[in-house]
Write an enzyme that holds these catalytic residues in place. Sequence first.
Site, PDB file in Angstrom:
ATOM      1  N   TYR A 153      37.450  43.663  23.568  1.00  0.00           N
ATOM      2  CA  TYR A 153      38.258  43.465  22.357  1.00  0.00           C
ATOM      3  C   TYR A 153      38.364  41.967  22.022  1.00  0.00           C
ATOM      4  O   TYR A 153      38.193  41.559  20.868  1.00  0.00           O
ATOM      5  CB  TYR A 153      39.640  44.062  22.604  1.00  0.00           C
ATOM      6  CG  TYR A 153      40.574  44.087  21.429  1.00  0.00           C
ATOM      7  CD1 TYR A 153      40.481  45.080  20.460  1.00  0.00           C
ATOM      8  CD2 TYR A 153      41.590  43.142  21.296  1.00  0.00           C
ATOM      9  CE1 TYR A 153      41.370  45.128  19.395  1.00  0.00           C
ATOM     10  CE2 TYR A 153      42.483  43.182  20.237  1.00  0.00           C
ATOM     11  CZ  TYR A 153      42.366  44.178  19.288  1.00  0.00           C
ATOM     12  OH  TYR A 153      43.252  44.216  18.237  1.00  0.00           O
ATOM     13  N   LYS A 157      37.116  40.079  18.669  1.00  0.00           N
ATOM     14  CA  LYS A 157      38.051  39.376  17.787  1.00  0.00           C
ATOM     15  C   LYS A 157      37.712  37.883  17.691  1.00  0.00           C
ATOM     16  O   LYS A 157      37.957  37.250  16.662  1.00  0.00           O
ATOM     17  CB  LYS A 157      39.494  39.595  18.259  1.00  0.00           C
ATOM     18  CG  LYS A 157      39.948  41.062  18.166  1.00  0.00           C
ATOM     19  CD  LYS A 157      39.922  41.571  16.724  1.00  0.00           C
ATOM     20  CE  LYS A 157      40.501  42.954  16.563  1.00  0.00           C
ATOM     21  NZ  LYS A 157      40.539  43.412  15.160  1.00  0.00           N
TER      22      LYS A 157
HETATM   23  N1  CAA Z   1      49.160  39.630  32.051  1.00  0.00           N
HETATM   24  C1  CAA Z   1      49.171  39.429  33.385  1.00  0.00           C
HETATM   25  N2  CAA Z   1      48.792  40.343  34.285  1.00  0.00           N
HETATM   26  C2  CAA Z   1      48.412  41.525  33.824  1.00  0.00           C
HETATM   27  C3  CAA Z   1      48.370  41.822  32.457  1.00  0.00           C
HETATM   28  C4  CAA Z   1      48.787  40.815  31.568  1.00  0.00           C
HETATM   29  N3  CAA Z   1      48.785  40.998  30.231  1.00  0.00           N
HETATM   30  N4  CAA Z   1      47.917  43.060  32.310  1.00  0.00           N
HETATM   31  C5  CAA Z   1      47.687  43.556  33.539  1.00  0.00           C
HETATM   32  N5  CAA Z   1      47.988  42.626  34.446  1.00  0.00           N
HETATM   33  C6  CAA Z   1      47.882  42.726  35.900  1.00  0.00           C
HETATM   34  C7  CAA Z   1      48.741  43.865  36.442  1.00  0.00           C
HETATM   35  O1  CAA Z   1      50.088  43.438  36.605  1.00  0.00           O
HETATM   36  C8  CAA Z   1      48.061  44.163  37.760  1.00  0.00           C
HETATM   37  O2  CAA Z   1      48.402  43.208  38.707  1.00  0.00           O
HETATM   38  P1  CAA Z   1      48.470  43.604  40.283  1.00  0.00           P
HETATM   39  O3  CAA Z   1      47.077  44.049  40.663  1.00  0.00           O
HETATM   40  O4  CAA Z   1      48.890  42.333  40.938  1.00  0.00           O
HETATM   41  O5  CAA Z   1      49.477  44.705  40.361  1.00  0.00           O
HETATM   42  C9  CAA Z   1      46.581  43.933  37.435  1.00  0.00           C
HETATM   43  O6  CAA Z   1      46.554  43.111  36.260  1.00  0.00           O
HETATM   44  C10 CAA Z   1      45.850  45.235  37.142  1.00  0.00           C
HETATM   45  O7  CAA Z   1      46.592  45.919  36.154  1.00  0.00           O
HETATM   46  P2  CAA Z   1      46.784  47.504  36.219  1.00  0.00           P
HETATM   47  O8  CAA Z   1      47.353  47.935  37.548  1.00  0.00           O
HETATM   48  O9  CAA Z   1      47.516  47.921  34.976  1.00  0.00           O
HETATM   49  O10 CAA Z   1      45.250  47.984  36.194  1.00  0.00           O
HETATM   50  P3  CAA Z   1      44.664  49.255  35.539  1.00  0.00           P
HETATM   51  O11 CAA Z   1      43.206  49.258  35.856  1.00  0.00           O
HETATM   52  O12 CAA Z   1      45.490  50.474  35.855  1.00  0.00           O
HETATM   53  O13 CAA Z   1      44.883  49.026  33.951  1.00  0.00           O
HETATM   54  C11 CAA Z   1      44.682  47.875  31.914  1.00  0.00           C
HETATM   55  C12 CAA Z   1      44.317  47.890  33.375  1.00  0.00           C
HETATM   56  C13 CAA Z   1      44.147  49.125  31.213  1.00  0.00           C
HETATM   57  C14 CAA Z   1      44.032  46.647  31.328  1.00  0.00           C
HETATM   58  C15 CAA Z   1      46.232  47.841  31.769  1.00  0.00           C
HETATM   59  O14 CAA Z   1      46.759  46.796  32.568  1.00  0.00           O
HETATM   60  C16 CAA Z   1      46.650  47.584  30.340  1.00  0.00           C
HETATM   61  O15 CAA Z   1      46.692  48.490  29.529  1.00  0.00           O
HETATM   62  N6  CAA Z   1      46.966  46.325  30.036  1.00  0.00           N
HETATM   63  C17 CAA Z   1      47.359  45.935  28.698  1.00  0.00           C
HETATM   64  C18 CAA Z   1      46.178  45.420  27.926  1.00  0.00           C
HETATM   65  C19 CAA Z   1      46.692  44.848  26.631  1.00  0.00           C
HETATM   66  O16 CAA Z   1      47.436  43.874  26.608  1.00  0.00           O
HETATM   67  N7  CAA Z   1      46.246  45.440  25.529  1.00  0.00           N
HETATM   68  C20 CAA Z   1      46.696  45.012  24.254  1.00  0.00           C
HETATM   69  C21 CAA Z   1      46.616  46.232  23.334  1.00  0.00           C
HETATM   70  S1  CAA Z   1      47.332  45.922  21.754  1.00  0.00           S
HETATM   71  C22 CAA Z   1      46.143  45.101  21.001  1.00  0.00           C
HETATM   72  O17 CAA Z   1      45.052  44.918  21.456  1.00  0.00           O
HETATM   73  C23 CAA Z   1      46.497  44.584  19.658  1.00  0.00           C
HETATM   74  C24 CAA Z   1      46.253  43.135  19.586  1.00  0.00           C
HETATM   75  O18 CAA Z   1      45.421  42.716  18.799  1.00  0.00           O
HETATM   76  C25 CAA Z   1      47.072  42.199  20.416  1.00  0.00           C
END
Ligand code: CAA
Length: 246
Positions: A153, A157
Site C-alpha cells: 500500500y 501511495k
Molecule cells: N506501529 C508499530 N508497531 C506495529 C504497528 C504499528 N503501526 N503495527 C503492528 N505493529 C507491531 C505489533 O505490535 C507486533 O509487535 P510484536 O511482535 O512485538 O507483538 C508486530 O508489529 C506484528 O504485528 P501483529 O501481531 O499484528 O502481526 P500480524 O501478522 O497478526 O498482523 C498486520 C500484521 C496485518 C499488519 C496488523 O498488525 C495490522 O493490521 N496492522 C495495521 C496496519 C495499518 O496500519 N493499516 C492501515 C489501514 S488504513 C489505511 O491504510 C488508510 C490509510 O491510507 C492510512
Amino acid sequence: MRIKDKVAIITGAGRGIGEAIARRFAAEGAKVALCDLDEANVCRVAGDIRREGGVAEVFVVNVRDSSQVVDVVNKVVEIFSTVDILVNNAGITQDAMSHKMTEEQWDIVIDVNLKGAFRFSQAVIPIMREKGYGKIVNISSTSRNGNVGQANYAASKAGLIGMTQTLAKELGPRGINVNAVAPGTIETEMYMQVPEKIRQMVNLLVPLKRPGLPEEVSSVCLFLSSDDSSYVTGQVINCDGGMFMS
Ligand code: CAA
C-alpha cells in the site's frame, strides 16, 4: 457553488472518502460520474444526490480493467459532453508484515491503487488536453512514508506522488492541474478494520488527537478541483491532523 456544471469522475465513490467527495462535489454544483465496483453502494450514493437535486450517473467499473475504464470515460463524454475533473480515489488494502506478504497481495494493491489511477488518468488526458483545462486529484496517503504491514500500500501511495508530479509537469502547459491529497487516519470502514490497539497508538501521534472525517478530506479535494487552486500543481496536501509536517 465552486464547481458548478463541471463534470467530475470520482472513483471508489461507493463509500468512505470517495462517497464524501461525490456528495460534496454534487452539492457544489458538479455533475458527478460515480465509479465503483460495488453497484449497490454507488447506487445508494447516486440516489441520495439526485433526491437532493444533484446530477449523478453510476458506472460499475473495475479499475484493473483498462477497456472498462476507457468505456466509462467514453460514456461520461456521451452523457455529459466532457470531463473537467478526475479524482482517483479507488483503493484497497491487503495488509501483512512484509515477510508474510504474498505476491498476490503485492500485485493487487499496486494494480488497483497505482495502475488504476494511471488507467483513468490516461483515459481522460486527451479530453483535458484538447480543451486546455482539467483537474486531476490523486488520493495518496500518509502511509506513503512507510507504515508497518503496508509495504504494498505504501509503495502504491508513494508511486502516486511520482505519477502526480510527472503528470503535473507534462500537463501544466496544457492548463491541467494535477495534485495529490494524502489523508492520514480517517474514520472509514477501511481504517476501522485496523486493530483497536494500533488505532490508539496512531492517535497519540496526531496533534489534533482524533481521526479525521471523510468530509474533511473532501474539502481539500474540492479546493484542488476548483479554480481556487488555479496556481497549485504537482503538490501533495496532507490531511492528517498534523501527523506529518514538512
Ligand atoms: N506501529 C508499530 N508497531 C506495529 C504497528 C504499528 N503501526 N503495527 C503492528 N505493529 C507491531 C505489533 O505490535 C507486533 O509487535 P510484536 O511482535 O512485538 O507483538 C508486530 O508489529 C506484528 O504485528 P501483529 O501481531 O499484528 O502481526 P500480524 O501478522 O497478526 O498482523 C498486520 C500484521 C496485518 C499488519 C496488523 O498488525 C495490522 O493490521 N496492522 C495495521 C496496519 C495499518 O496500519 N493499516 C492501515 C489501514 S488504513 C489505511 O491504510 C488508510 C490509510 O491510507 C492510512
